[in-house]
Motif scaffolding. Structure first.
Motif, short mmCIF file in Angstrom:
data_model
loop_
_atom_site.label_atom_id
_atom_site.label_comp_id
_atom_site.label_asym_id
_atom_site.label_seq_id
_atom_site.Cartn_x
_atom_site.Cartn_y
_atom_site.Cartn_z
N ARG A 197 -9.16 9.66 8.07
CA ARG A 197 -9.00 8.28 7.60
C ARG A 197 -9.98 7.35 8.29
O ARG A 197 -10.29 7.54 9.47
CB ARG A 197 -7.61 7.75 7.97
CG ARG A 197 -6.54 8.23 7.13
CD ARG A 197 -5.20 7.55 7.39
NE ARG A 197 -4.28 8.26 6.53
CZ ARG A 197 -4.11 7.97 5.24
NH1 ARG A 197 -4.73 6.94 4.70
NH2 ARG A 197 -3.30 8.70 4.51
N LEU A 198 -10.38 6.29 7.60
CA LEU A 198 -11.27 5.29 8.16
C LEU A 198 -10.60 3.94 8.34
O LEU A 198 -11.11 3.05 9.02
CB LEU A 198 -12.50 5.14 7.26
CG LEU A 198 -13.34 6.41 7.15
CD1 LEU A 198 -14.27 6.32 5.95
CD2 LEU A 198 -14.13 6.63 8.43
N SER A 199 -9.49 3.77 7.66
CA SER A 199 -8.71 2.53 7.84
C SER A 199 -7.26 2.87 7.58
O SER A 199 -6.95 3.96 7.07
CB SER A 199 -9.21 1.44 6.89
OG SER A 199 -9.04 1.84 5.55
N ALA A 200 -6.40 1.95 7.92
CA ALA A 200 -4.97 2.26 7.87
C ALA A 200 -4.52 2.58 6.45
O ALA A 200 -3.63 3.40 6.25
CB ALA A 200 -4.16 1.09 8.43
N PHE A 201 -5.15 1.94 5.45
CA PHE A 201 -4.69 2.17 4.08
C PHE A 201 -5.84 2.63 3.19
O PHE A 201 -6.31 3.75 3.35
CB PHE A 201 -3.99 0.91 3.57
CG PHE A 201 -2.86 0.48 4.46
CD1 PHE A 201 -1.69 1.22 4.55
CD2 PHE A 201 -2.99 -0.65 5.29
CE1 PHE A 201 -0.66 0.84 5.39
CE2 PHE A 201 -1.96 -1.03 6.13
CZ PHE A 201 -0.80 -0.28 6.20
N MET A 202 -6.35 1.75 2.39
CA MET A 202 -7.25 2.17 1.31
C MET A 202 -8.55 1.40 1.38
O MET A 202 -9.04 0.91 0.37
CB MET A 202 -6.50 1.87 0.00
CG MET A 202 -7.28 2.09 -1.27
SD MET A 202 -7.61 3.84 -1.56
CE MET A 202 -8.85 3.74 -2.83
N GLY A 203 -9.13 1.26 2.57
CA GLY A 203 -10.36 0.48 2.65
C GLY A 203 -10.11 -0.92 2.12
O GLY A 203 -9.01 -1.45 2.24
N ASN A 204 -11.12 -1.49 1.52
CA ASN A 204 -11.00 -2.86 1.02
C ASN A 204 -10.58 -2.86 -0.44
O ASN A 204 -11.36 -3.20 -1.34
CB ASN A 204 -12.30 -3.61 1.25
CG ASN A 204 -12.45 -4.00 2.71
OD1 ASN A 204 -11.45 -4.22 3.42
ND2 ASN A 204 -13.67 -4.10 3.19
N ALA A 205 -9.30 -2.52 -0.67
CA ALA A 205 -8.80 -2.30 -2.03
C ALA A 205 -9.08 -3.47 -2.97
O ALA A 205 -9.48 -3.27 -4.12
CB ALA A 205 -7.30 -2.01 -1.97
N PRO A 248 0.80 -1.23 0.00
CA PRO A 248 0.00 0.00 0.00
C PRO A 248 0.84 1.28 0.00
O PRO A 248 0.36 2.33 -0.43
CB PRO A 248 -0.83 -0.12 1.28
CG PRO A 248 -0.18 -1.19 2.10
CD PRO A 248 0.48 -2.10 1.13
N PHE A 249 2.06 1.21 0.47
CA PHE A 249 2.90 2.42 0.48
C PHE A 249 3.81 2.51 -0.74
O PHE A 249 4.78 3.27 -0.72
CB PHE A 249 3.73 2.49 1.77
CG PHE A 249 2.93 2.94 2.97
CD1 PHE A 249 2.07 4.03 2.91
CD2 PHE A 249 3.05 2.27 4.19
CE1 PHE A 249 1.35 4.46 4.02
CE2 PHE A 249 2.33 2.69 5.32
CZ PHE A 249 1.47 3.78 5.22
#
Ligand code: PLP
Ligand code: PLP
Lengths: 462, 485, 462, 485
Positions: free
Chosen positions: B316-324, B94-95
């Motif tokens: 933000r709602l999650s650490a990365f991108m939701g449920n990518a 994700p990063f």
């Protein structure tokens, strides 16, 4: 018509049965003024065309040699996991509302709950939340409900916790008047400054959040932190990497009486990186707090013949029964990811998880030792670490990552965006998926960048 | 048998990642694990066999008709799964910086645009992980908007009594009080009741349209006017968007903020409980508050929108991108549908529902809203059956399982007694619907002549009727060594 | 121990039960002198290591833009096929000897047989042979057994048939005293020279082999050939590409009375190229020859309650019953590939197969038209063709293919190795998987090679 | 219900490859198809649901214990499937020139070498598509060898009566006559009988060792001497190699030519009937005759061995490279096993078989060769049961299905009356074997007390006992429109 099985005959017969002239007539209750023109969206692709498009997109992103962690870890995923997880009966089932027709999913979830309680040393687990960060937000909300001794809605939150977790908690819980109080990390160790924590002694605190390992990979003084929390009538919320629990102590065994609530990100347990999701948040707690737990919980029961079976239980906590008084608004969770994680833990077992964790530990330590052989490159913190570490470079981290990226190496993550004091610093991680050749490749490119011919050599493994 | 009961110490071959010799940690003893956790110690074959056999105990779309109202159980195209699992897609961290490959971001940007167009909103954020998180984000944006306007007295969210439980729960998570609005006998919102409660304390109203009663809210324009005039905003619960895709758009109905359930309308798998994806869309005035991250495009490159670019975001709602990976499946599905395909979803899900409603009506079942058009779903009430034959909706539902049909949604919405909410979806054939009618007729006969057969159902599944009460009273949520199973 | 579940306790207990001291004792009937030293094979890899190795190997072979056919065709494969085919219950089952515990596989095979008879216009199909070439060898053997009017064991075999098919038939059938007589193709048309065929009129011939389309992609005069065969008391064996049957006439409808036996390669029906296998040979025939058929055949029957079910039938033809008198030695066949092909035909239907076939036809025709716009590049044969054609280049085919290969384009197949007279010739194929951009890419690289700037343009599609 | 019965004209959306407008062929009408073939016209969901449900009607390794003797039903590692399906592997055209990538060829070359080492032969060809084709190739090489030596009078192949049916059938396909050799009461070849038939007409002998009787042929050295002295060659049927992998090698036993069943010993999937892979190995003197293609390596590059490099080859057996994707799975499996792993297959398959034999013996079952060591399999004979209770081996087998166990091989080898050939394999647990013993004991009791229960079995499967005779008498091998199913 893609995915629609109706023949012209069918349509005619069905319209006649209904008694309308055409399909459009079925929309006659929608005010004409609201009807929209044809959508400005391209025509549909055949499956063959989308296959080409997606292969191109996938190839573009390519396959990077990945030394990044920061909450999402590349671990080996046994092939059996996804071959079984994507079986139609798991993949295309709904939430197991009809228990008798969902014993497969329900038993699996009960097994998952059992595995998570064993891994964390807790009594109870739910059947998943969205991800690690939102699970922490739910844990915080839960702690406020559960801690009957506290009225304050104050949560102590170390700055050594993942910055995105802190951001998510803020988004979700501040709407309910909860305040987060930062506890700074000690610049020498990169772990929570216990003095700063203890400065809050005697205050009314609902809970203390305790990450292990923390965002920097460091080992937090979790035993002292749990004890301090309990002495101060606060609940202790552990945020752990489940993979690390193959090596690190279970939160249930921290300090005198253990953490009260344990949450974290289940992604390391067999779930691919996939750009950040879908992952799986887990949440465990001690028995006494179970009725404050958000999310689905599966319980064992018996059928009319006395035969064991599994079903959703304690539903009175949930939104579909309790509505505005529910413990959370969560409905759809991360079922498929739980399926994968459960099969992962079964195939790996204690020994496999321990081995993956230990190799990740060893690889990262070997890499860090080699990196810091380069003059001007050094570890920032001196505390023991698990499988991540913060490394200070002689010059810009962004430039470094770009240069390594040109060789298709994701060499770490720059920390300055979250911690201005950690300028020129990268967070690196080398899991068990990295072999000696990978580490050598990393070091040879890094060595070249920093004109350190000798340092190109990977340190021998220990 | 549980996987734990098949476990024997020392069986696991550590074949997956190899063994490590004499691990030596530079971590003080006090932080190390004291004893193994007790994960199962089984062979790979045992695990594969165990979970394969378990899977066979499930009903699913790939095996059964599953007309679960509001849940939209339709075919999950296998291509979406196969393609979302391409190595280049699954291995992306994700990063990963945008300059190391733009493939994923291009997909997400396209998806944002397609969803914007089908909803008629001004902008979309894909961040929320499911419908409920979308609701939370939406209401949080409503709050942020009022706060930004210093309009801080608004403390109530209005919710019709037919609403899904997540609606009031989400409103409360955002610190609002919830006020319920009754429904009139035709299934529309009781407009007088609405008018009587709306006011300066109203932050907004949450509506599903078509509602969970399986009808289209005909007074939506009037409702929008009333709420907007009072200074409130309109929230659209998109769980039923499949019924109107390409026909009418929430943006055009006057909604200020919406969520979409991609696992419903865009057919991503439900996976025995999830994951879903609940993107939110907003009208122009709420754009500053959208949750991050989003993807931007400058004509050359895709880039991330974070708090830096959007400082007023709700966050933000999650650490990365939701449920990518679920978003990716929805993207693939949407690309295969295209413009016509989307409209066809509304058309054929509605055709199937109305056909089934007509057939069941003819077969003597009682419709909750007989005079209304069905949307993509409709409600049957078994009130009379329950009263006269002593067979209730749950019994009916359980008996359907014996006939190889998953039961429709039962006892929801709460305001219709003994109800079945039936959503056949567009991917089922007319023959399947006809068979379903026969099954219901048969059960009705059984209820009359052999009621025990129905009240004791199911008879042919891996277990008979389960004791839910015991599951609560004798709570057992984790297996303990020695316990029989 | 990979894949072995025994604990130390198990081993001890089992040895004790058996009454031996150690596992080695179980091999005590093997003469000591024969026991071998430890194998000179590397130590086993963990799954994680083999994953790395195979990804590297797969990446090395890369993803070529493929314009080669010659018996193996790249068609679009719907994703659903292999997701269902590799379900454990299909993948890991054996030949359905216990019919009651194998109704899934058996019904599927019965459906496959039905589909193949419909596609070929025959009465009967078996449940698969190894591949198209060995299926032809079996068809030849079968024809010799079946043709009671012929004693000669002579088979007429056009040289326009795939050279590897001819080679395989030779390997397999000549051991039984069968002779193959070549029938040359007409150098103008690239299809069987009917005069050369008719020169055999009046001879004792067991069967005539009739490929359609032939190896060069050309349309053979199948109606005349079948009629001629039957007039001369020979059986007619059709060798067909099943995909082409979406467009071309079914062998059962060839000539006056149709072919007698139809065989071919099922790979185009949903089976990946995968370096040449596993594919699937199919074999169909008219009812009267069913008892001469090699391989498994599934029949419908009823159970004790009169309920329909499926089972292996006519087993008295097979080696496990008839041993040295069996119709063939085949035992294990290509079951999994049949599963894929059956699901393929179900998902594609007549319309899908027709569309794939037609697009393959169109793409190849468009490509050929564009190629032959380049001066010096021309079609060798003037007969109508399906989705392959022979193109003569101004210079070495090998050099051409190498140059195109450098751009990751597999531009065709050089024919000289099999047909010395076709020096500088390539066989090209463009299936429905090729889009306009692919064809343009081909033409632009080819145009550059032959200094034909104008020809770089792809001819507009027709 | 058959897929055809779900078909309705005009349903198929041509979604997979899109539709073509107004196709116009430059092919004369007489060669074009006259009417559609009549393939099913179903939706993708219908196809997926149909075949998913069908699959559930199978027993398989992933779901059941499957001790089918001689067939080696052991765990097929999922990694082999996943990895063999990597896009770069599945998309490679068989005629890809070696200079466009050597990955596949490197794997095949490695596999040739590993198989050479485990068999003790001089060279391996991977070409044969299954065991039977390997046998054909092997016998054809024997013939080519004798022919090359102008030794053309040799017209007989010797085959023990215990041999698999493919052995005599393969010999006949190569134009040989077959002479059967009897087995003695201990399960070894009757040496005197052998000596009495061996002679100048003997081309060779085909042997399985361990034999299909589940015992190791102890006189193998003597047999080799006798046959070799008479100028014949020894063929090794490798179907049972798993029993001795890493313990003793056919090459060292004196065999001249062998085949391997990779779908047995190397655990590639059986797929409901195949595909398999049947590589052949030869001693030095038969190398010139190996079937093509093979892979060669000159230290830098891999290249193909074709008729050009090996003009004396017996030739090609399939259009390309045999069952390449199955060879790939075997390669992946072999790499995961390594040297120790291979020997362990022999050790633990033998341990399981001997343990099970001992337990069944103790339970009162009659062993065909009680005084012999079991190899990886062994034989139980139900002669007495059949005689005294009127319950035969087939009844026993069918009843096992009710207990969720696939039946062992029945009525093979032919020379043992009422036999069950039982091969548990190394991947099954001791608990599974113990459960199997209990099942057999139970059925034995049933045979005594309620024989109908056994003779009418199975009772719990999708169908009851099927009428095989009717399947032959009223032959129905393809469905016709209108026929009920
Ligand atoms: C009408 C309605 N609203 C909201 C939701 C909540 O969505 P999710 O389950 O994705 O959180 C659902 C579905 O469960 C629903 O049916
Ligand atoms: C002893 C023996 N030999 C030969 C064969 C034939 O092998 P295949 O089925 O691979 O053709 C088999 C298996 O079926 C066998 O068991």
């Amino acid at each position: 018509m893609p995915f629609i099985p109706h023949t012209t005959d069918d349509i005619e017969h069905m319209l006649k049965t209904i008694g309308v002239a055409d399909i459009n007539a079925l929309f006659d209750e929608i005010p004409e003024s609201l009807r929209c023109p044809p959508l400005d969206i391209a025509a549909g692709l055949s499956e063959q065309e989308i296959v080409r498009l997606m292969h191109e997109r996938a190839n573009e992103d390519g396959q990077t040699l990945n030394f990044a962690g920061a909450g999402a870890y590349e671990h080996h995923i046994p092939a059996a996991i996804w071959e079984v997880t994507t079986r139609g009966e798991f993949y295309s089932a709904y939430t197991p509302y009809q228990a008798e027709a969902s014993q497969g999913t329900l038993q699996l979830l009960y097994e998952f709950q059992t595995m998570m309680t064993r891994l964390t040393g807790m009594d109870v687990s739910n059947a998943s939340l969205y991800d690690g960060a939102s699970a922490l937000a739910e844990a915080v909300l839960m702690s406020v409900r559960a801690n009957r001794k506290s009225k304050s809605k104050v949560i102590l939150m170390p700055t050594s916790l993942h910055p995105h977790y802190r951001a998510v908690v803020k988004t979700i819980v501040t709407q309910q008047g909860i305040t987060m109080q930062d506890i700074d990390y000690d610049p020498a160790t990169g772990t929570t400054d216990l003095d700063k924590l203890m400065a809050h002694a005697g205050e009314d605190i609902a809970a203390v959040v305790i990450p292990q390992p923390n965002f920097f990979g460091g080992i937090e003084p979790v035993n002292e932190m749990v004890n301090w929390a309990h002495e101060n009538k606060a609940l202790a919320i552990a945020v752990v990497n489940p993979m690390s629990l193959g090596v690190l102590n279970a939160p249930g065994d921290w300090g005198q009486t253990g953490a009260d609530i344990v949450c974290g990100e289940g992604q390391p347990l067999g779930i691919p990186l996939a750009s950040g999701g879908a992952y799986l948040g887990f949440l465990c707690c001690q028995q006494s707090y179970v009725r404050q737990m958000p999310g689905r919980i599966i319980g064992k029961t018996v059928d009319l013949d006395g035969k064991p079976g599994y079903t959703l239980t304690l539903q009175a906590r949930e939104q579909h029964i309790r509505r505005s008084k529910a413990t959370s608004n969560i409905c759809t969770n991360q079922g498929l990811m739980v399926t994968a994680a459960t099969i992962y833990m079964s195939i790996m077992g204690d020994a496999g998880v321990n081995s993956a964790a230990t190799q990740s530990y060893q690889n990262t330590h070997q890499l860090v030792a080699s990196m810091t052989d380069i003059p001007g490159v050094e570890r920032v913190f001196d505390s023991p670490f698990f499988h991540e570490a913060v490394i200070k470079l002689p010059s810009s981290a962004a430039r470094y990552l770009r240069s390594m990226g040109a060789h298709n190496i994701l060499a770490g993550i720059s920390l300055e965006q979250w911690y201005p004091e950690l300028k020129d610093c990268v967070l690196v991680c080398a899991t068990e998926t990295k072999n000696q050749a990978d580490l050598e490749k990393y070091m040879s490119h890094m060595g070249r960048l920093f004109d350190a011919p000798l340092a190109c050599q990977l340190r021998p493994s220990f | 048998m549980l996987i734990f009961e098949q476990s024997r110490l020392g069986r696991n071959p550590k074949h997956q990642v190899g063994a490590v010799e004499g691990a030596n940690y530079e971590i003080p003893e006090e932080f190390l694990r004291k004893q193994p956790a007790g994960l199962p110690d089984v062979s790979e074959l045992q695990a594969v066999r165990h979970y394969t056999l378990l899977s066979q105990k499930n009903f699913s779309i790939d095996t059964h008709f599953y007309p679960l109202g509001s849940c939209t159980m339709k075919y999950n195209p296998r291509a979406c799964n196969t393609l979302a699992n391409l190595p280049g897609i699954t291995s992306r961290h994700p990063f990963t910086p945008p300059d190391m490959g733009q493939g994923f971001m291009a997909c997400m940007y396209d998806l944002q645009n397609m969803l914007r167009e089908v909803t008629g909103m001004s902008a979309i954020s894909l961040a929320p992980a499911a419908g409920a998180q979308g609701e939370f984000a939406g209401v949080a944006m409503i709050r942020a908007y009022h706060d930004a306007n210093n309009d801080t007295e608004r403390c109530e969210i209005l919710v019709p009594d037919a609403a899904h439980g997540t609606n009031p729960a989400s409103a409360v998570m955002c610190g609002y009080k919830v006020k319920e609005i009754p429904t009139n006998s035709e299934g529309d919102v009781d407009l007088d009741a609405l008018k009587s409660v709306v006011g300066p304390q109203t932050a907004g109203i949450m509506l599903t349209n078509p509602s969970t009663l399986g009808v289209f809210e005909r007074q939506i324009e009037e409702i929008a006017r009333v709420v907007h005039e009072a200074g409130g905003l309109l929230y659209y619960d998109g769980a039923n968007l499949n019924a109107i895709l390409g026909k009418v758009r929430p943006g055009d109905m006057g909604f200020d903020v919406i969520h979409l359930n991609l696992h419903k309308t865009f057919s991503t798998p439900h996976g025995g409980g999830g994951p879903g994806a609940g993107p939110v869309g907003v009208s122009e005035r709420l754009k500053p508050y959208l949750p991050i991250p989003m993807v931007a495009y400058d004509g050359d490159d895709y880039s991330w929108v974070t708090e830096k670019e959007l400082p007023t975001t709700i966050g933000r709602l999650s650490a990365f991108m939701g449920n990518a990976s679920i978003l990716m499946r929805a993207y693939i599905y949407a690309k295969m549908l295209g413009n016509d395909g989307m409209a066809r979803i509304a058309e054929f899900s509605t055709l199937n529902a109305n056909y089934l409603m007509t057939r069941l009506d003819e077969a003597g079942f009682e419709m909750a809203f007989k005079n209304r058009r069905a949307t993509h779903e409709f409600i049957v009430t078994l009130k009379q059956v329950a009263k006269t034959m002593g067979v209730n909706t749950m019994d009916f539902a359980k008996r359907m399982l014996d006939y190889g049909v998953h039961a429709p949604t039962t006892y929801f919405p709460l305001l219709i007694a003994e109800c079945l909410l039936i959503e056949p979806t567009e991917t089922e054939t007319r023959e399947t619907l006809d068979d379903f009618v026969e099954v219901l007729k048969k059960i009705l006969k059984e209820a009359e002549h052999t009621p025990d057969l129905v009240t004791q159902a199911p008879h042919t599944l891996p277990v008979k009727r389960l004791d839910d009460v015991r599951a609560v009273r004798q709570l057992d949520v984790a297996w303990k060594e020695g316990e029989e199973s």
